[in-house]
Scaffold this active site. Structure first.
Site, short mmCIF file in Angstrom:
data_model
loop_
_atom_site.label_atom_id
_atom_site.label_comp_id
_atom_site.label_asym_id
_atom_site.label_seq_id
_atom_site.Cartn_x
_atom_site.Cartn_y
_atom_site.Cartn_z
CE1 TYR A 232 70.86 55.23 23.77
CE2 TYR A 232 71.72 56.56 21.98
CZ TYR A 232 71.59 56.31 23.33
OH TYR A 232 72.19 57.15 24.23
CE1 TYR B 288 78.45 52.29 18.39
CE2 TYR B 288 78.85 54.32 19.61
CZ TYR B 288 78.38 53.67 18.48
OH TYR B 288 77.88 54.41 17.44
CG HIS B 289 80.83 55.69 23.40
ND1 HIS B 289 80.06 54.86 24.17
CD2 HIS B 289 79.99 56.52 22.75
CE1 HIS B 289 78.79 55.18 23.98
NE2 HIS B 289 78.72 56.17 23.13
CE LYS C 254 82.72 68.51 23.12
NZ LYS C 254 82.02 68.79 21.86
CG ASP D 277 78.85 67.25 22.54
OD1 ASP D 277 78.76 66.01 22.64
OD2 ASP D 277 79.44 67.82 21.60
CG HIS E 172 79.88 62.34 21.64
ND1 HIS E 172 78.74 62.50 22.39
CD2 HIS E 172 79.95 61.01 21.34
CE1 HIS E 172 78.14 61.32 22.55
NE2 HIS E 172 78.86 60.41 21.93
#
Length: 667
Positions: A27, A181-182, A540, A544, A546
């Protein structure tokens, strides 16, 4: 006929009898299209067999590199692609007709695929032969990763637009990676990961079913692929993959009537768990990555079609080319040196494996039924988000208490200095000048294009979106005319509106307050001194998405008795400072994982000073190198936390300490 080495107890095995290896990817993408192209061609020369493109956050969230929200984010976590020229440079000297390309892109997936198709046509490729994947999973973006743009229903329609277009024009392309995945990174249990991913796939297939003739629908089902996570509990993870295979086959057969078994295959790519990589003793991550790869390669029945592995140092920052090569060699040794691919499934008929698989399937079916009772995945987004935050709180709490061992973090912490770190700190740092150079190229592109042609193409795109037509043909036309990522996304925002996803953090205290009595008492005492409840604002800044760390900090602060303010992701420094002023925050906590902490925190601190709010303590958390931490402290930041600071209760006591009027007076 070439012979391979075989076990001493049996005859040699011919190469023709070995299974074909999975696609080997890394990746990758950073800085500029030109730099990323050089990295791709270098990796392909080293034996990589497919590409996996990482785009920067402005590209993922639909902003051009010169947008105010892109400040500090350009080229940090991936490659910036603003227009056809960038995409052309990205794949220079890489024949796309012969390549298998995975693009991790979601909200802007129709646009990036349009640019890819336009470049392939410029290369003279037969579009029907293109092979690859766009991730194109917006539901998991609302739940875990945060690069969404539009509300769920129009986003689902755009996912279907891509699938419908590919089914007709690019039949070998996977129009969607249903991405669990996340979900695991956000705290999902194996059962939740199974259920929420399969629920997403069901929502997409239900949207697609009316769009194609009934006799062609099974072929379209066969193009839906998955992208999963493999964690350190590799027996459970391997069983999870076998459960995925069984459940997907069951759903395709029973819900959708797909009779041909090849269209019911569970086809997936994988990246193993980056969340479990540690800043402490980072060399241990090599073993973690290898062990996690076993879960998706050992069982032939549930073997990944493509594997990409993180590098050992990704908890520290951006890996260097050598670090990526090391992870690629891990795959190559497994595929070409071992005898794994010479045998059938190693686990068929194993009673322990069968029992675990059935247990996971039973739990996943129960959670799927729960989603169905709510009206499906789209209707259950708030529910799924809150469940993930709760599950992640359990995971974090287990590490804090020592119930879950993480070697080098909460056990076996004595260590020698790592010789792998080197003078560069063991990571690659993106040149800060990259952003200005990218903006200069963007301005030149705009100046040289045919503006009338661009506006006409965007007008047609707007009409297509508003009328409910498939947006892919108009998007490809806009790409060829010279439109930009921000312009394409601007049309979608104008037609469909912009969305703010749920945070998963309610105002109500949870039932996870055991062991917090001392902190709750300290919060009460400081609140009495302050004259009102300690107000903690969590923000935040930047793009981003996440948000796991910010959510867990807010979740714990709430349970410790603080009055929390957390509005989720994607806030400008100006919005954060205004919120601090309006809500009269006593402490501000900022979370940034994209590497953009220096410019974003500097702007926050400057704005606080300009508003006369520089007395408010600011705590910052993220993947922050030591030198950068010192820089942030010089700006006036009170505390800096990195992944090694996993004890949330200590952070809670720090918040109490810096908010205490007596501590402030002493300083």
């Amino acid at each position: 006929m070439k012979l391979l080495f075989a076990d001493s107890g049996g005859p040699p095995v011919t190469a023709q009898e070995r299974d074909k290896p999975w696609l080997i990817r890394t990746y990758a993408g950073h800085s500029t299209a030109k730099a990323s192209n050089a990295l791709y061609r270098g990796n392909l020369a080293k034996g990589q067999t497919g590409l996996s493109v990482a785009f920067d956050l402005p590209t993922q969230t639909g902003y051009d590199s010169d947008h105010v929200l892109a400040r500090g984010e350009v080229g940090k976590v991936g490659v910036p692609v603003c227009h056809l020229g960038d995409m052309r440079t990205l794949f220079d000297q890489i024949p796309l007709e012969q390549m298998n390309t995975s693009m991790t892109i979601n909200a802007t997936a129709p646009w990036l695929l349009s640019l890819y198709i336009a470049v392939a046509e410029e290369q003279g490729a037969d579009i029907s032969k293109l092979q690859g994947t766009v991730q194109n999973d917006l539901i998991k973006e609302y739940l875990s990763r945060g690069t969404y743009i539009c509300p769920p229903k129009p986003s689902l329609r755009m996912i279907a637009d891509v699938a419908e277009y590919c089914y007709t024009n690019v039949p070998k392309w996977n129009p969607m990676n249903v991405c669990s995945y996340h979900l695991q990174e956000a705290g999902a249990t194996p059962e939740q990961e199974l259920a929420y991913a399969l629920g997403t796939a069901i929502a997409v297939l239900d949207e697609l079913r009316p769009r194609v003739p009934a006799e062609d629908f099974p072929r379209l089902v066969g193009r839906i692929s998955f992208f999963v996570n493999a964690g350190i509990r590799f027996v459970t993870e391997m069983c999870k993959m076998r459960a995925f295979v069984d459940l997907w086959d069951e759903i395709c057969a029973e819900r959708y009537g797909v009779e041909d078994a090849k269209y019911r295959r569970f086809r997936y790519g994988v990246q193993v768990n980056s969340l479990g990589l540690t800043e402490q003793q980072p060399e241990n991550n090599v073993y973690r990555i290898l062990i996690e790869m076993l879960a998706v390669t050992l069982s032939k029945k549930a073997r990944a079609r493509a594997v990409q592995l993180p590098a050992w140092n990704e908890a520290l920052g951006l890996p260097r080319p050598w670090d990526q090569q090391w992870s690629m060699r891990m795959q190559q040794i497994m595929a070409f040196e071992t005898d794994l691919l010479e045998y059938g499934d190693l686990f068929d008929g194993n009673p322990v494996v069968d029992a675990k698989v059935e247990e996971l399937k039973e739990g996943a079916r129960a959670e799927l039924a729960n989603l169905e009772s709510m009206g499906g995945a789209i209707a259950a987004i708030d529910y799924m988000k809150s469940r993930l935050v709760e599950s992640n709180a359990d995971r974090v709490g287990g590490i804090e208490r020592g119930d879950t061992t993480v070697v080098g973090v909460n056990k076996f912490t004595q260590t020698e200095p790592s010789p792998l770190m080197g003078e560069d700190g063991g990571i690659m740092v993106v040149d800060p000048g990259v952003e200005a150079d990218q903006i200069e190229r963007l301005n030149a592109w705009r100046a040289e294009r045919d503006e009338d042609a661009v506006q006409a193409a965007l007008a047609d795109l707007r009409s297509a979106a508003a009328e409910g037509r498939n947006v892919m043909p108009a998007s490809i036309a806009a790409a060829k005319a010279g439109a930009t990522t921000g312009e394409w996304s601007g049309v979608m925002r104008a037609v469909h509106g912009q969305y703010r996803g749920p945070t998963g953090v309610s105002k109500s205290v949870s039932n996870k307050t055991e062991g917090l009595d001392d902190i709750r008492a300290a919060v009460d005492a400081v609140s009495d001194s302050l004259g009102r409840r300690l107000k903690f604002l969590v923000g935040k800044p930047g793009l981003d998405g996440h948000s796991n760390g910010a959510e867990q900090i807010a979740f714990r602060a709430r349970d410790c008795g603080m009055d929390i303010s957390y509005e989720g992701i994607r806030l400008t420094p100006a919005e954060i400072v205004e919120a601090a002023k309006t809500e009269e925050a006593h402490v501000i906590g900022l979370s940034i994982l994209s590497g953009s902490h220096i410019p974003l925190i500097r702007e926050v601190m400057d704005r606080l000073r300009a508003e006369g709010l520089d007395h408010i303590p600011v705590l910052v958390g993220g993947i922050i190198p030591d030198d950068d931490a010192q820089t942030l402290l010089s700006y006036g930041v009170t505390r800096v936390y990195t992944p090694k600071d996993f004890e949330l209760n200590r952070i809670m006591m720090d918040i109490v300490t810096v908010a205490d009027p007596k501590s402030i007076a002493a300083e």
